[in-house]
Design an enzyme around this catalytic site. Sequence first.
Site, PDB file in Angstrom:
ATOM      1  N   GLY A   1      40.279  50.631  32.600  1.00 47.55           N
ATOM      2  CA  GLY A   1      40.147  49.788  33.787  1.00 47.55           C
ATOM      3  C   GLY A   1      41.439  49.053  34.090  1.00 47.55           C
ATOM      4  O   GLY A   1      41.920  49.065  35.225  1.00 47.55           O
TER       5      GLY A   1
ATOM      6  N   HIS B   1      39.314  39.157  33.079  1.00 49.31           N
ATOM      7  CA  HIS B   1      39.413  39.625  31.697  1.00 49.31           C
ATOM      8  C   HIS B   1      40.882  39.784  31.282  1.00 49.31           C
ATOM      9  O   HIS B   1      41.299  39.245  30.247  1.00 49.31           O
ATOM     10  CB  HIS B   1      38.668  40.955  31.576  1.00 49.31           C
ATOM     11  N   GLU B   2      41.642  40.491  32.077  1.00 50.22           N
ATOM     12  CA  GLU B   2      43.040  40.736  31.690  1.00 50.22           C
ATOM     13  C   GLU B   2      43.832  39.430  31.712  1.00 50.22           C
ATOM     14  O   GLU B   2      44.680  39.198  30.861  1.00 50.22           O
ATOM     15  CB  GLU B   2      43.689  41.791  32.601  1.00 50.22           C
TER      16      GLU B   2
ATOM     17  N   GLU C   1      39.029  41.709  22.118  1.00 50.00           N
ATOM     18  CA  GLU C   1      38.194  42.305  23.167  1.00 50.00           C
ATOM     19  C   GLU C   1      36.804  41.672  23.240  1.00 50.00           C
ATOM     20  O   GLU C   1      36.316  41.348  24.327  1.00 50.00           O
ATOM     21  CB  GLU C   1      38.102  43.813  22.999  1.00 50.00           C
TER      22      GLU C   1
ATOM     23  N   MET D   1      45.058  46.758  31.966  1.00 52.45           N
ATOM     24  CA  MET D   1      45.774  46.458  30.725  1.00 52.45           C
ATOM     25  C   MET D   1      46.555  45.147  30.857  1.00 52.45           C
ATOM     26  O   MET D   1      47.251  44.937  31.846  1.00 52.45           O
ATOM     27  CB  MET D   1      46.712  47.627  30.405  1.00 52.45           C
TER      28      MET D   1
ATOM     29  N   HIS E   1      43.196  37.459  28.568  1.00 51.84           N
ATOM     30  CA  HIS E   1      43.899  37.994  27.394  1.00 51.84           C
ATOM     31  C   HIS E   1      45.236  37.284  27.162  1.00 51.84           C
ATOM     32  O   HIS E   1      45.775  37.351  26.058  1.00 51.84           O
ATOM     33  CB  HIS E   1      44.186  39.483  27.574  1.00 51.84           C
TER      34      HIS E   1
HETATM   35  N1  BES Z   1      43.163  46.101  26.493  1.00 49.10           N
HETATM   36  C1  BES Z   1      42.216  46.744  27.306  1.00 49.10           C
HETATM   37  C2  BES Z   1      42.719  48.008  27.922  1.00 49.10           C
HETATM   38  C3  BES Z   1      42.896  49.170  26.974  1.00 49.10           C
HETATM   39  C4  BES Z   1      41.847  49.692  26.311  1.00 49.10           C
HETATM   40  C5  BES Z   1      44.092  49.771  26.782  1.00 49.10           C
HETATM   41  C6  BES Z   1      42.011  50.775  25.474  1.00 49.10           C
HETATM   42  C7  BES Z   1      44.257  50.829  25.935  1.00 49.10           C
HETATM   43  C8  BES Z   1      43.211  51.344  25.278  1.00 49.10           C
HETATM   44  C9  BES Z   1      41.763  45.843  28.450  1.00 49.10           C
HETATM   45  O1  BES Z   1      41.892  44.499  28.200  1.00 49.10           O
HETATM   46  C10 BES Z   1      40.298  46.103  28.653  1.00 49.10           C
HETATM   47  O2  BES Z   1      39.551  45.827  27.766  1.00 49.10           O
HETATM   48  N2  BES Z   1      39.914  46.629  29.814  1.00 49.10           N
HETATM   49  C11 BES Z   1      38.580  47.028  30.113  1.00 49.10           C
HETATM   50  C12 BES Z   1      37.967  46.202  31.207  1.00 49.10           C
HETATM   51  C13 BES Z   1      37.400  44.901  30.763  1.00 49.10           C
HETATM   52  C14 BES Z   1      36.813  44.152  31.925  1.00 49.10           C
HETATM   53  C15 BES Z   1      36.385  45.014  29.654  1.00 49.10           C
HETATM   54  C16 BES Z   1      38.665  48.459  30.579  1.00 49.10           C
HETATM   55  O3  BES Z   1      39.788  48.930  30.785  1.00 49.10           O
HETATM   56  O4  BES Z   1      37.635  49.092  30.722  1.00 49.10           O
HETATM   57 ZN    ZN Z   2      40.391  43.670  27.036  1.00 47.04          ZN
END
Ligand code: BES
Ligand code: ZN
Length: 888
Positions: free
Chosen positions: A269, A305-306, A328, A271, A309
């Site tokens: 989604g 969310h981002e 997370e 980063m 972080h």
């Molecule tokens: N850090 C993650 C993105 C990520 C996940 C990068 C796996 C590389 C590998 C980001 O903070 C995240 O968790 N994004 C979620 C959305 C969120 C609202 C839970 C996503 O990308 O689905």
């Molecule tokens: Zn995340």
Amino acid sequence: MRTEQPKMIYLKDYRAPDYLIDETHLTFELFEDHSLVHAQLVMRRNPAAGEGLPLLVLDGQQLELLSLSLDGQELSAADYQLGDSHLSLQPKAASFVIDSSVRIHPESNTALEGLYKSGSMFCTQCEAEGFRKITYYLDRPDVMSKFTTTLSAEQHRYPVLLSNGNPIASGPEEGEGGRHWATWQDPFMKPAYLFALVAGDLWCVEDSFTTMTQREVALRIYVEPENIDKCQHAMDSLKKSMKWDEEVYGREYDLDIFMIVAVNDFNMGAMENKGLNIFNSSCVLAKAETATDAAHQRVEEVVAHEYFHNWSGNRVTCRDWFQLSLKEGFTVFRDAEFSADMHSRTVKRIEDVAYLRTHQFAEDAGPMAHPVRPEAFIEISNFYTLTVYEKGSEVVRMIHTLVGAEGFRKGSDLYFQRHDGFAATCDDFIRAMEEANGIDLAQFKRWYSQAGTPRLAVGEHYDAAAQTYSLSFKQSCPASPGQSEKLPFVIPVELGLLGAQGQALPLRLQGEAAAGAASRVFAIDQAEQLLTFVDVAERPLPSLLRGFSAPVKLSFPYSRDQLMFLMQHDSDGFNRWEAGQQLSVQVLQELIGQYQRGETLALDQRLVTALRSVLQNERLDQAMVAEMLSLPGEAYLTEISEVADVEAIHAAREFARQQLAEALFDLLWQRYQGNRDLSRSSAYMAEAEHFARRSLQNIALSYLMLSDQPKVLAACLEQFEVCDNMTERLAALAVLVNSSFEDEKAKALASFADFFKDNPLVMDQWFSVQAASALPGALQRVEQLMRHPAFTLKNPNKVRALIGAFAGQNQLGFHQADGSGYRFLADQVICLNALNPQIASRLLAPLTRWAKYDGARQQLMKAELERILASGELSSDVFEVVSKSLAC
Ligand code: BES
Ligand code: ZN
């Protein structure tokens, strides 16, 4: 692609890094047919890791090494060892500088990890272990460094050059190439997974935010020019998030600039790269005409969310990837609370719990089940799971429930203060919560180490003479891979007792001096436990696990009449909904039994009565009415079955919907028309009250279309054609697609595709609606849609929209008894394995759920898993999921 045998990595093997990288100086030269990366690493021996000068082992994959030097001395091949995924050399002193140059190929990187091209722009995705595809490095989150990044590219094609931190210099490059460069410096230490760069022809929407200490922060959202009109909602969401984190957690933003870039090709989604978040365009772009209410809420949630972080992830990062839920799970909890504060708290909780119970519970019962803090993995990308995220968030929520909002804030303040600038563990988080609140969470921590969904069986006994009421709790947890025996969890159970008039009865435990609040939290921490309440003047009805206070499967022998009573009278909104769900489950399971025995289906009229009174209740939040009207989904009914009967579940649920539609037609029609009139007469707004009325309007329409009344078809067509927003238009389209009005359906699909053909996110919706339709011929439709010009396997959003929706949302179509759905999915996984291993591995999930189905389907599903395993060289991602799924 994997060339070495996949290796299992264990948490118990964690060791501090031998060397540290104090400074990282990167120079990127971006070209059309390759890119060059020069890295200067200022390194030293880690004093905390022991004596001597061990071999330095740098991570690196798919890099063509062009030159390497140590303290300015060019090294020859004899001075280092080069393998498929490592470069090792022997340092001669405790401090030294390494310079390397490598060639990489972003232009042909279809895995979308490391540096790659999305359309005409360059971008990066480094979490978890993608930085090693950019340069040789210590690619682990406990190695933190100060980054300075220079990028150069052709000015005309890539006018915008971005990286983390602050821009410190830029200019034209000497010579003919029409190239320019920019240098960015990030003052904060960070691990490599938070590195980012972007180069492209981008426009930006600009705004600013004044922080709690009156600092001005520039906010920029970069998008391709045609999307510049779809950024306002994300910008508003960002400002709300920044304000909320100051108010609720006391957390202020720390750089002078915060940037978001939208890209079309993205595995996830979004980063949280420091100061430069990179987003899947589906999680940034939103305007009324092209994005649904759900999409607007998704954008708000992901932006939040981002952004969150920045503290829970970046300022305090993870020591190792086993600690992933530290950032997370906590951040999902933070964004869920944010959304609850922005809109309806109860509705948000209902949505999240329904999602958790359908999908995370299934994962926790399957071959990939793992604890919130896993102990071993082959491929970390496979552990960005519903368990780490959603169950991890539930675990943080339980701490919040146990210590209260104030205690939780004390704990989070201590956590942020103590670990700021460092890489922490889940234990560190728990320790901060314990010390700030003077409590012991030793037993509670089993939530981090034991997999599986606990069961909590509750019984009751009322003693009228003694006026006591006892609730007995019995907890257990099924075995999961590698864990046969489980110890008792600490399960916070919020409960209340209702009297015959629906009034709350006082709660006084035996031995307590006086009654406490009418709704209380009890920590159930033994395998069997009894709570006895005194002064209970009448036989009460318990309302258990209010707000879903723990992620467990609770059972209590409620009668249908008692559930109807709770639906009406429970003071807890979540439990009113929950009572309705349990009633529906009972009624649907009865229908499933009738179907299986070949009997005529007969719907328990109590469900009709219950939903009628919901529809008649004008005081209820319309979003709640819509939630109550939504029957449990087929996937959830599958999850709670011992052996799921795909056809019976579908037939029972459709029969119930049909019956409800007939019995409640007039009320549904009234609600539909009332809300449709409001939609017609007022402009679209992305806020709770509007979301609520459109959700009721649209679910009413989906019921109404089950009747054969021509006025409904006319209303549906009118809604499809005359509306100012995608929520109404898409809902009408979905209803048509699932109807038997073939001409109208074909016409609507064609005109929609023609109008929106240039908007890929809208076309994703168009694919999904068709892939999810349970009408016969689903697989053929999907196969045909794969040949549509707007479809490509190279774009993850397209894969999810079409193939993912078919395998994940179309139970009947995917689980065809001849195995054609399984064969199709396996074919796509084999194809994607070579293109994009992360997407291939995620797409596989439905096949790993074979244990839920009958023997014949199990055989077919396993045969496809075997076929994938034998299909040739597998990525570590696909290999891990397939081999674990077959091992059980
Ligand atoms: N850090 C993650 C993105 C990520 C996940 C990068 C796996 C590389 C590998 C980001 O903070 C995240 O968790 N994004 C979620 C959305 C969120 C609202 C839970 C996503 O990308 O689905
Ligand atoms: Zn995340």
